[in-house]
Design an enzyme around this catalytic site. Structure first.
Site, mmCIF file in Angstrom:
data_model
loop_
_atom_site.group_PDB
_atom_site.id
_atom_site.type_symbol
_atom_site.label_atom_id
_atom_site.label_comp_id
_atom_site.label_asym_id
_atom_site.label_seq_id
_atom_site.Cartn_x
_atom_site.Cartn_y
_atom_site.Cartn_z
ATOM 1 N N TYR A 144 0.786 -1.111 0.003
ATOM 2 C CA TYR A 144 -0.072 0.221 0.106
ATOM 3 C C TYR A 144 0.814 1.036 0.055
ATOM 4 O O TYR A 144 1.821 1.407 0.672
ATOM 5 C CB TYR A 144 -0.667 -0.016 1.096
ATOM 6 C CG TYR A 144 -1.789 1.031 1.509
ATOM 7 C CD1 TYR A 144 -2.987 1.427 0.676
ATOM 8 C CD2 TYR A 144 -1.575 2.142 2.187
ATOM 9 C CE1 TYR A 144 -3.991 2.525 0.608
ATOM 10 C CE2 TYR A 144 -2.290 3.269 2.562
ATOM 11 C CZ TYR A 144 -3.738 3.419 1.613
ATOM 12 O OH TYR A 144 -4.265 4.595 1.713
ATOM 13 N N ASP A 239 9.374 2.633 -0.628
ATOM 14 C CA ASP A 239 8.553 3.641 0.192
ATOM 15 C C ASP A 239 8.583 3.079 1.647
ATOM 16 O O ASP A 239 8.428 1.926 2.171
ATOM 17 C CB ASP A 239 6.953 2.746 -0.089
ATOM 18 C CG ASP A 239 5.912 3.666 0.787
ATOM 19 O OD1 ASP A 239 6.264 4.039 1.751
ATOM 20 O OD2 ASP A 239 4.619 3.570 0.385
ATOM 21 N N LYS A 267 5.271 9.776 8.474
ATOM 22 C CA LYS A 267 4.869 9.138 9.665
ATOM 23 C C LYS A 267 6.016 9.713 10.608
ATOM 24 O O LYS A 267 5.919 10.840 11.153
ATOM 25 C CB LYS A 267 4.838 7.564 9.626
ATOM 26 C CG LYS A 267 3.851 7.144 8.604
ATOM 27 C CD LYS A 267 3.266 5.818 9.144
ATOM 28 C CE LYS A 267 2.390 5.314 8.133
ATOM 29 N NZ LYS A 267 0.849 5.194 8.414
HETATM 30 N N1 HOZ Z 1 -3.711 3.589 5.989
HETATM 31 C C1 HOZ Z 1 -3.257 3.686 7.401
HETATM 32 C C2 HOZ Z 1 -2.984 2.029 7.781
HETATM 33 N N2 HOZ Z 1 -2.091 1.513 6.849
HETATM 34 C C3 HOZ Z 1 -4.390 3.818 8.283
HETATM 35 C C4 HOZ Z 1 -4.540 5.295 8.703
HETATM 36 C C5 HOZ Z 1 -5.262 5.617 9.665
HETATM 37 O O1 HOZ Z 1 -6.709 5.244 9.691
HETATM 38 O O2 HOZ Z 1 -5.325 6.505 10.511
#
Ligand code: HOZ
Length: 428
Positions: A144, A239, A267
């Site tokens: 992802y 990534d 992050k």
């Molecule tokens: N896409 C995020 C997990 N891999 C989730 C982000 C969120 O809900 O804060």
């Protein structure tokens, strides 16, 4: 467990926000139930609006390597806010964050700050296409890279959890530019290069998969990607939105000794505020406007609050012994969880790289998406709730990572391991 206030808020939220959440995995649809609304966090703990306390392994999905409300981060943000929240003009702290990133990642000569990992990955693809003058991208099923159109093709994380790995609304013509390979399977990558010689701009990969649950790269996989991309004139994009400054201070590229052409980040470099970044070799990054013809911009990019939080976080993480402490705490946790699963005789695989981990309800070894998908997600849902009731908050989906911070104490870890044993006993 008291939930009246969270229930009330969730109802209210669903009237004005799709599904009541601003990011799908937060909705608890994969595990059922009502998500607790969080009131505050301190160190490794969070408290919800009903007063329940949890040991937190969600860690805001990765940014909080120092835990919640670390004093250095709070002070840096407060200082920055008092001086103004946004200028749309250069500020000193963004230079400091860029210098810290370039110093930490050997492959990054120049870095551009953006606002999220999604933005970073979306732009990294545009950059790779601009540089190579090719259009196709290879990504891995179950990886992802945020929710840009061309990357929501067989995507992991919430897309996988909620059964929409290829999102509605992505035009077929876009999706056709995204070629899908199998993670940890070099032959699948080679056959794409055979099929589209001179057509592939880049391979983008999570060097440690985190969005189908944690799946480490197989021996030689990342080296193979480097070799294949180089031989075919394509770029390799790591990534490192999750892995950067987490699996090692210098990211997965340092841990595994591979030099990508472009790295995307997010992050941890924002310390819990919205930041992303993409960087790489000078000659590639010189394509970026105003130096070159690839355009990308942002009103809030390099935002003074966000970069202040990032600088404070990276400064703390560089202190002697911090990386070792993270590693040791995470190892203590996953060793204890593995032992508890073994005692309960529940088939499981606990994957961990550095301070990111996933416990799979799956005898394993869990090393490919195909195996990941055989995990018992119903059991995971029961386990999730049994842990939540015992004051331990893990990701509300089998297909996500858990995160340890330097704020997790041995006492937190021991309480967690006891809770895991109790949860498994209650489930049987
Ligand atoms: N896409 C995020 C997990 N891999 C989730 C982000 C969120 O809900 O804060």
């Amino acid at each position: 467990m008291q939930q009246a206030k969270s229930r009330q808020l969730f109802e209210q939220a669903q009237r004005v926000i799709p599904g009541g959440v601003n990011s799908p995995v937060r909705s608890f649809r994969a595990v059922a139930g009502t998500p607790p609304f969080i009131a505050r966090g301190q160190g490794a703990h969070v408290w919800d609006v009903d007063g329940n306390e949890y040991i937190d392994y969600l860690g805001s999905w990765g940014p909080l390597a120092l835990g919640h409300a670390h004093p250095a981060v709070v002070a840096a943000v407060q200082r920055a806010a008092a001086d103004g929240t946004s200028f749309g003009a250069p500020v000193a702290q963004e230079v400091e964050l860029a210098e810290l990133i370039c110093a930490a990642l050997p492959s990054v000569d120049l870095v551009r700050l953006v606002n999220s990992g999604t933005e970073a990955c979306m732009t990294a693809l545009r950059l790779a296409r601009a540089y190579t003058e090719r259009s196709k991208i290879v990504k891995f099923a179950g990886n992802y890279h945020g929710h840009a159109d061309g990357l929501l093709v067989q995507a992991g994380s919430g897309a996988l959890t909620h059964g929409v790995p290829t999102s509605a609304g992505v035009p077929e013509s876009y999706a056709a530019e995204t070629l899908i390979a199998a993670y940890n399977d070099l032959a699948s990558v080679e056959s794409l290069f055979d099929a589209w010689p001179d057509g592939i701009a880049a391979v983008i990969v999570e060097p440690v998969a985190g969005n189908m649950g944690v799946v480490p790269p197989a021996d030689g996989f990342l080296e193979g990607l480097r070799r294949i991309t180089e031989a075919n004139g394509a770029l390799l994009i790591f990534d490192e939105v999750i892995t950067g400054f987490r699996v090692a201070y210098g990211g997965a590229q340092t841990l595994f000794g591979i030099t990508p052409d472009i790295t995307t980040m997010g992050k941890i470099i924002g310390g819990g505020l919205p930041v992303g970044a993409y960087g790489g070799r000078r000659e590639i990054m010189q394509m970026v406007a105003p130096l070159g013809p690839m355009y990308q911009a942002g009103t809030l990019s390099g935002n003074p609050l966000a970069v202040a939080a990032g600088v404070a976080t990276l400064t703390e993480l560089q202190r002697p012994g911090v990386s070792e402490q993270l590693e040791a705490t995470a190892a203590r946790l996953t060793d204890g969880i593995a032992a508890a699963f073994a005692r309960a005789e529940v088939p499981s695989t606990i994957n961990r790289v550095g301070s990111m981990f996933t416990g799979f309800f799956n005898a394993g070894p869990v090393d490919t998406l195909a195996v990941v998908e055989q995990s018992d997600t119903a059991a995971y849902g029961r386990y999730f709730h049994a842990l939540l009731e015992r004051g331990v908050y893990i990701a509300p989906s089998q297909f996500e990572a858990g995160f340890v911070s330097i704020a997790h104490t041995d006492a937190d870890i021991d309480r967690t391991i006891t809770a895991v044993g109790d949860a498994l006993a209650a489930m049987s």
